[in-house]
Design a protein around this motif. Sequence first.
Motif, short mmCIF file in Angstrom:
data_model
loop_
_atom_site.label_atom_id
_atom_site.label_comp_id
_atom_site.label_asym_id
_atom_site.label_seq_id
_atom_site.Cartn_x
_atom_site.Cartn_y
_atom_site.Cartn_z
N ARG A 73 25.23 20.41 37.53
CA ARG A 73 25.74 19.70 36.35
C ARG A 73 25.21 20.31 35.07
N ARG A 74 23.92 20.67 35.04
CA ARG A 74 23.35 21.32 33.85
C ARG A 74 24.03 22.65 33.58
N LEU A 109 33.89 21.43 42.69
CA LEU A 109 33.49 21.34 41.28
C LEU A 109 34.38 22.18 40.38
N ALA A 159 29.02 22.30 35.75
CA ALA A 159 29.92 21.80 36.80
C ALA A 159 30.33 20.36 36.51
N ARG A 160 31.59 20.08 36.80
CA ARG A 160 32.13 18.74 36.61
C ARG A 160 32.89 18.31 37.86
N ALA A 161 32.80 17.03 38.15
CA ALA A 161 33.62 16.45 39.20
C ALA A 161 34.80 15.76 38.52
N GLU A 162 35.96 16.36 38.64
CA GLU A 162 37.17 15.82 38.01
C GLU A 162 37.93 14.96 39.03
N THR A 181 31.95 8.71 40.86
CA THR A 181 33.20 9.38 41.23
C THR A 181 34.37 8.43 41.01
N VAL A 234 22.46 19.21 42.82
CA VAL A 234 23.56 18.60 42.08
C VAL A 234 23.22 18.53 40.59
N ARG A 235 21.99 18.16 40.26
CA ARG A 235 21.58 18.11 38.85
C ARG A 235 21.65 19.50 38.21
#
Length: 146
Positions: free
Chosen positions: A97-98, A19, A101-104, A143, A93-94
């Motif tokens: 993200r809050r 992340l 965190a980002r999936a680049e 993704t 995971v939620r």
Amino acid sequence: MQNQIETMKKLTYGTELELEGITRRRAAEAVQSVVGGEIAYVGGCYDAWTVTAPDGRVWKMVSDASLSSRANSAEVVTPVLRWEDMDTLQEVVRALRRAGARAERTTSQHIHVGAGEMTVKQIINLVKMEYRQEELIIKSLGTHES
């Protein structure tokens, strides 16, 4: 098909979530908000943080050389999980993200499946099933293909 589902429910698994946009400490706080337990800074070459859940399982937040930002990235490594932990993993995971965190495109997810008492045929079927559904899995997870 029902037999395959029952087999899947017996598997153990773990995952590594790479992340960006979140510090390891903040990732630990996000994990703790879901699983409870105690946060600890371990340090070392992976600049690790851990969350030890009340059930004794340890979640790890570590640095990963493949991520673009050493200071603002984390690889979240789950403990061994079971089918009944899927909701917890989704909530983690939620929470991540809050927390920002980002999936680049530079990140990935690794999933480890415990073979346990699986037969060779069952392992082959699992691999074939994943291969056939790969596009659907990628789209549903939001993704990117590399």
